[in-house]
Design a protein around this motif. Structure first.
Motif, mmCIF file in Angstrom:
data_model
loop_
_atom_site.group_PDB
_atom_site.id
_atom_site.type_symbol
_atom_site.label_atom_id
_atom_site.label_comp_id
_atom_site.label_asym_id
_atom_site.label_seq_id
_atom_site.Cartn_x
_atom_site.Cartn_y
_atom_site.Cartn_z
ATOM 1 N N LEU A 4 3.972 -1.309 -4.892
ATOM 2 C CA LEU A 4 3.074 -2.340 -5.157
ATOM 3 C C LEU A 4 4.117 -3.441 -5.731
ATOM 4 N N ARG A 5 3.828 -4.652 -5.570
ATOM 5 C CA ARG A 5 4.649 -5.683 -6.131
ATOM 6 C C ARG A 5 3.945 -7.015 -6.481
ATOM 7 N N LYS A 6 4.240 -7.731 -7.499
ATOM 8 C CA LYS A 6 3.824 -8.926 -7.900
ATOM 9 C C LYS A 6 4.842 -9.796 -8.360
ATOM 10 N N ALA A 7 4.633 -10.970 -8.204
ATOM 11 C CA ALA A 7 5.585 -11.953 -8.654
ATOM 12 C C ALA A 7 4.877 -13.424 -8.791
ATOM 13 N N LYS A 8 5.474 -14.162 -9.511
ATOM 14 C CA LYS A 8 5.082 -15.649 -9.643
ATOM 15 C C LYS A 8 5.506 -16.509 -8.283
ATOM 16 N N GLY A 9 4.557 -17.186 -8.051
ATOM 17 C CA GLY A 9 4.571 -18.008 -6.794
ATOM 18 C C GLY A 9 3.489 -17.502 -5.570
ATOM 19 N N THR A 10 3.837 -18.042 -4.681
ATOM 20 C CA THR A 10 2.782 -17.874 -3.383
ATOM 21 C C THR A 10 3.698 -17.212 -2.002
ATOM 22 N N GLU A 11 5.040 -16.968 -2.234
ATOM 23 C CA GLU A 11 5.690 -16.490 -1.125
ATOM 24 C C GLU A 11 5.396 -15.200 -0.732
ATOM 25 N N ASP A 12 5.834 -14.765 0.518
ATOM 26 C CA ASP A 12 5.922 -13.404 0.973
ATOM 27 C C ASP A 12 6.998 -12.528 0.009
ATOM 28 N N ILE A 13 6.565 -11.958 -0.848
ATOM 29 C CA ILE A 13 7.669 -10.812 -1.681
ATOM 30 C C ILE A 13 7.912 -9.553 -1.358
ATOM 31 N N SER A 14 7.503 -9.079 0.007
ATOM 32 C CA SER A 14 7.330 -7.974 0.701
ATOM 33 C C SER A 14 8.848 -7.305 0.710
ATOM 34 N N GLY A 15 9.872 -8.452 1.199
ATOM 35 C CA GLY A 15 10.756 -7.965 1.533
ATOM 36 C C GLY A 15 10.843 -6.983 2.789
ATOM 37 N N ASP A 16 9.588 -6.873 3.515
ATOM 38 C CA ASP A 16 9.571 -5.875 4.667
ATOM 39 C C ASP A 16 9.618 -6.809 5.835
ATOM 40 N N TYR A 17 10.760 -6.639 6.879
ATOM 41 C CA TYR A 17 10.695 -7.567 7.791
ATOM 42 C C TYR A 17 10.741 -6.768 9.181
ATOM 43 N N ASN A 18 10.017 -5.659 9.331
ATOM 44 C CA ASN A 18 9.562 -4.699 10.279
ATOM 45 C C ASN A 18 8.874 -5.340 11.267
ATOM 46 N N GLU A 19 9.102 -4.873 12.448
ATOM 47 C CA GLU A 19 7.831 -5.318 13.199
ATOM 48 C C GLU A 19 6.834 -4.354 13.485
ATOM 49 N N TYR A 20 5.722 -4.846 13.423
ATOM 50 C CA TYR A 20 4.645 -3.766 13.498
ATOM 51 C C TYR A 20 3.703 -4.111 14.772
ATOM 52 N N ASP A 21 2.841 -2.970 15.139
ATOM 53 C CA ASP A 21 2.092 -3.037 16.300
ATOM 54 C C ASP A 21 0.968 -4.105 16.200
ATOM 55 N N PHE A 22 0.425 -4.318 15.067
ATOM 56 C CA PHE A 22 -0.713 -5.191 15.002
ATOM 57 C C PHE A 22 -0.732 -5.928 13.430
ATOM 58 N N GLU A 23 -1.184 -7.112 13.399
ATOM 59 C CA GLU A 23 -1.478 -7.861 12.191
ATOM 60 C C GLU A 23 -2.836 -8.490 12.060
ATOM 61 N N GLU A 24 -3.400 -8.048 11.199
ATOM 62 C CA GLU A 24 -4.976 -8.543 11.034
ATOM 63 C C GLU A 24 -5.163 -8.984 9.782
ATOM 64 N N ASN A 25 -6.046 -10.185 9.705
ATOM 65 C CA ASN A 25 -6.046 -11.072 8.583
ATOM 66 C C ASN A 25 -7.568 -10.914 8.354
ATOM 67 N N MET A 26 -7.850 -10.613 6.887
ATOM 68 C CA MET A 26 -9.211 -10.457 6.553
ATOM 69 C C MET A 26 -9.391 -11.000 5.218
ATOM 70 N N GLU A 27 -10.606 -11.015 4.571
ATOM 71 C CA GLU A 27 -10.783 -11.659 3.457
ATOM 72 C C GLU A 27 -11.492 -10.119 2.538
ATOM 73 N N LEU A 28 -10.825 -10.297 1.376
ATOM 74 C CA LEU A 28 -11.223 -9.005 0.613
ATOM 75 C C LEU A 28 -11.471 -9.590 -0.782
ATOM 76 N N GLU A 29 -12.722 -9.579 -1.268
ATOM 77 C CA GLU A 29 -12.983 -10.296 -2.649
ATOM 78 C C GLU A 29 -12.599 -11.645 -2.708
ATOM 79 N N ASN A 30 -13.074 -12.243 -1.348
ATOM 80 C CA ASN A 30 -12.776 -13.848 -1.228
ATOM 81 C C ASN A 30 -11.516 -13.904 -1.128
#
Length: 280
Positions: A203-229
């Motif tokens: 788990l990771r948390k940082a100041k700002g709104t950039e992608d902080i995952s550091g994970d640049y792997n290509e995945y089979d799917f990408e799904e956008n959803m809303e959880l707790e608004n």
């Protein structure tokens, strides 16, 4: 400036390997080398020392070993030496940069093991602090700027200590899906937490709104959803989620499952994290 430093830096570091002993990785080679056997000497430096692009095997091993890293990006600069064990060890000079806002690159040596089956892993990382003169046509001139090599991450015993050091409030459980928290690290603007040993969840948390995952792997799917608004992006292969990222407008979050996790379980854990950090 970086290129001006590479040749003297590589020459200096390459000479150090001849006096080093090294622990080989026994993964994939248990038939000939046992755990923690020290291989004395054996480093080939004079012939191996070269730009990483000049050694396709070393470059491929480096790329395999670093492809799934989270939190750090490495730029391979020079192959300092090789060592034949049950497989091959590579010593690679790199510029390492933490994946967080304002991160500065730092010189590191990565020791990489490639087993006989072609599996590659990082054995250890050596941070460097160097003070090198800049090479010119007339020789070496005094160069006052030191290249400071420091690991930006600090270990902490408790999440409260990491919050205080980073200035990033982070509410996380001691256990997640029955897996204990095993590591807490922080910089001055980010917290990184690992569950399980070996790692199961990060788990990771940082100041700002950039992608902080550091994970640049290509995945089979990408799904956008809303959880707790909150808009959340899930990425994975088949029915397994490996990565989720989101932000609350002030801080960014990353959720990474090392071996993948059922989508429903991932959504449940992420919802819990969003709820816990809603007011932080």
């Amino acid at each position: 400036m970086k290129k001006a430093l590479l040749l003297p830096l590589a020459l200096l570091l390459g000479t150090c390997l001849t006096a080093c002993s090294f622990h080989s990785n026994s993964q994939g080679s248990s038939d000939s080398i046992e755990d923690n056997i020290t291989i004395d000497g054996g480093w080939n430096t004079s012939k191996s020392r070269t730009a990483i692009d000049n050694n396709p095997k070393a470059k491929a091993a480096f790329e395999k070993a670093t492809s799934s890293l989270v939190g750090m990006e490495y730029e391979a600069v020079s192959l300092l030496g090789t060592q034949t064990v049950s497989g091959t060890n590579y010593s690679v000079l790199c510029l390492g940069t933490g994946v967080f806002p304002g991160a500065q690159p730092a010189w590191v040596i990565l020791y990489i093991y490639e087993d006989p089956d072609g599996n590659c892993s990082i054995l250890r990382e050596q941070n460097l602090t160097l003070d090198i003169s800049e090479e010119t046509d007339t020789g070496y001139e005094d160069y006052n700027e030191s290249t400071q090599i420091a690991n930006p991450w600090c270990d902490y015993a408790t999440i409260d200590e990491a919050v205080q050091a980073s200035g990033v409030p982070f509410m996380i459980p001691d256990m997640l899906s029955g897996t204990p928290r095993t590591s807490i690290q922080a910089t001055d603007c980010m917290i990184d937490v690992i569950y399980g040993e070996p790692e199961v969840l990060r788990l990771r948390k940082a100041k700002g709104t950039e992608d902080i995952s550091g994970d640049y792997n290509e995945y089979d799917f990408e799904e956008n959803m809303e959880l707790e608004n909150t808009p959340v992006t899930l990425k994975g292969n088949r029915d397994q989620v490996f990565l989720a990222v989101w932000n609350d407008g002030t801080c960014s979050y990353a959720y990474y499952s090392t071996n993948g996790i059922d989508s429903a379980a991932a959504r449940e854990q992420i919802t819990t994290l969003i709820q816990a950090n809603h007011e932080n």
